[in-house]
Write a protein that holds these residues in place. Structure first.
Motif, PDB file in Angstrom:
ATOM      1  N   ILE A   1      17.177  63.743  24.538  1.00 44.50           N
ATOM      2  CA  ILE A   1      17.459  63.851  25.965  1.00 44.50           C
ATOM      3  C   ILE A   1      16.258  63.328  26.741  1.00 44.50           C
ATOM      4  CG2 ILE A   1      19.050  65.790  25.668  1.00 44.50           C
ATOM      5  CD1 ILE A   1      16.867  67.600  26.876  1.00 44.50           C
TER       6      ILE A   1
ATOM      7  N   ILE B   1      14.264  63.785  30.348  1.00 47.47           N
ATOM      8  CA  ILE B   1      14.142  64.813  31.375  1.00 47.47           C
ATOM      9  C   ILE B   1      12.845  64.639  32.155  1.00 47.47           C
ATOM     10  CG2 ILE B   1      13.051  66.468  29.799  1.00 47.47           C
ATOM     11  CD1 ILE B   1      14.851  68.612  31.183  1.00 47.47           C
ATOM     12  N   ALA B   2      12.853  65.046  33.413  1.00 49.27           N
ATOM     13  CA  ALA B   2      11.655  64.967  34.244  1.00 49.27           C
ATOM     14  C   ALA B   2      10.573  65.879  33.671  1.00 49.27           C
ATOM     15  CB  ALA B   2      11.975  65.368  35.674  1.00 49.27           C
TER      16      ALA B   2
ATOM     17  N   TYR C   1      26.446  70.236  29.901  1.00 47.70           N
ATOM     18  CA  TYR C   1      25.989  68.858  30.034  1.00 47.70           C
ATOM     19  C   TYR C   1      26.837  67.971  29.136  1.00 47.70           C
ATOM     20  CZ  TYR C   1      23.331  69.210  25.640  1.00 47.70           C
ATOM     21  OH  TYR C   1      22.962  69.361  24.336  1.00 47.70           O
TER      22      TYR C   1
ATOM     23  N   TYR D   1       8.442  61.184  33.015  1.00 47.08           N
ATOM     24  CA  TYR D   1       9.606  61.618  32.240  1.00 47.08           C
ATOM     25  C   TYR D   1       9.229  61.848  30.782  1.00 47.08           C
ATOM     26  CZ  TYR D   1      12.197  60.327  36.348  1.00 47.08           C
ATOM     27  OH  TYR D   1      12.646  60.258  37.629  1.00 47.08           O
TER      28      TYR D   1
ATOM     29  N   LEU E   1      14.587  75.977  24.958  1.00 44.48           N
ATOM     30  CA  LEU E   1      15.365  76.015  26.195  1.00 44.48           C
ATOM     31  C   LEU E   1      16.237  77.257  26.144  1.00 44.48           C
ATOM     32  CD1 LEU E   1      16.409  74.744  28.827  1.00 44.48           C
ATOM     33  CD2 LEU E   1      18.061  73.472  27.446  1.00 44.48           C
TER      34      LEU E   1
ATOM     35  N   TYR F   1      10.914  62.427  26.701  1.00 43.79           N
ATOM     36  CA  TYR F   1      12.026  62.347  25.763  1.00 43.79           C
ATOM     37  C   TYR F   1      11.885  63.518  24.816  1.00 43.79           C
ATOM     38  CZ  TYR F   1      12.788  57.564  27.340  1.00 43.79           C
ATOM     39  OH  TYR F   1      13.052  56.457  28.101  1.00 43.79           O
TER      40      TYR F   1
ATOM     41  N   LEU G   1       9.987  69.507  34.833  1.00 47.06           N
ATOM     42  CA  LEU G   1      10.826  70.619  34.387  1.00 47.06           C
ATOM     43  C   LEU G   1      10.301  71.292  33.126  1.00 47.06           C
ATOM     44  CD1 LEU G   1      14.317  69.014  35.014  1.00 47.06           C
ATOM     45  CD2 LEU G   1      13.124  70.695  36.428  1.00 47.06           C
TER      46      LEU G   1
ATOM     47  N   CYS H   1      26.978  65.032  26.613  1.00 48.24           N
ATOM     48  CA  CYS H   1      26.145  64.306  25.671  1.00 48.24           C
ATOM     49  C   CYS H   1      26.827  62.982  25.348  1.00 48.24           C
ATOM     50  CB  CYS H   1      25.940  65.125  24.409  1.00 48.24           C
ATOM     51  SG  CYS H   1      24.929  64.245  23.220  1.00 48.24           S
TER      52      CYS H   1
ATOM     53  N   CYS I   1      21.731  62.258  27.316  1.00 47.53           N
ATOM     54  CA  CYS I   1      22.542  63.339  27.842  1.00 47.53           C
ATOM     55  C   CYS I   1      22.180  63.597  29.303  1.00 47.53           C
ATOM     56  CB  CYS I   1      22.314  64.614  27.043  1.00 47.53           C
ATOM     57  SG  CYS I   1      22.672  64.408  25.286  1.00 47.53           S
ATOM     58  N   TYR I   2      23.163  63.948  30.095  1.00 47.80           N
ATOM     59  CA  TYR I   2      22.947  64.250  31.506  1.00 47.80           C
ATOM     60  C   TYR I   2      23.371  65.682  31.800  1.00 47.80           C
ATOM     61  CZ  TYR I   2      22.399  59.273  31.977  1.00 47.80           C
ATOM     62  OH  TYR I   2      21.965  57.991  31.840  1.00 47.80           O
ATOM     63  N   ASN I   3      22.546  66.411  32.564  1.00 45.77           N
ATOM     64  CA  ASN I   3      22.828  67.807  32.878  1.00 45.77           C
ATOM     65  C   ASN I   3      23.709  67.949  34.112  1.00 45.77           C
ATOM     66  OD1 ASN I   3      21.186  68.533  30.817  1.00 45.77           O
ATOM     67  ND2 ASN I   3      19.398  68.855  32.071  1.00 45.77           N
TER      68      ASN I   3
END
Length: 75
Positions: free
Chosen positions: A47, A49-50, A9, A35, A66, A37, A53, A11, A2-4
């Motif tokens: 997802i 994500i860095a 976002y 990163y 979240l 998962y 974050l 999926c 998925c990208y925000n």
């Protein structure tokens, strides 16, 4: 995967846009360099994500929440 983008976002797993403002519960499944998962516990979506974050000290197996575009440890 998925990208925000802003308050929603896309999926790619489920091929639809989803809102970010709802509360979601994740488990850190894997850390790969800088990163992480995360797997959403309700839907099973993963997802990517860095790590920057996530809350400091996040590690594999941690349960995260979240809310309002911010991750925190689940209490």
């Amino acid at each position: 995967m998925c990208y925000n983008m802003k308050a929603v976002y896309f999926c790619y797993t489920h091929r639809k846009w989803r809102p970010l403002m709802e509360t979601k519960h994740f488990t850190v499944s894997k850390i790969d360099g800088e990163y992480a998962y995360l797997v959403e516990r309700e839907s099973g979506e993963e997802i990517f994500i860095a790590l920057a974050l996530l809350p400091g000290g996040a590690d594999v197996g941690d349960r995260l929440v979240l809310e309002n575009l911010e991750f925190s440890f689940e209490i």
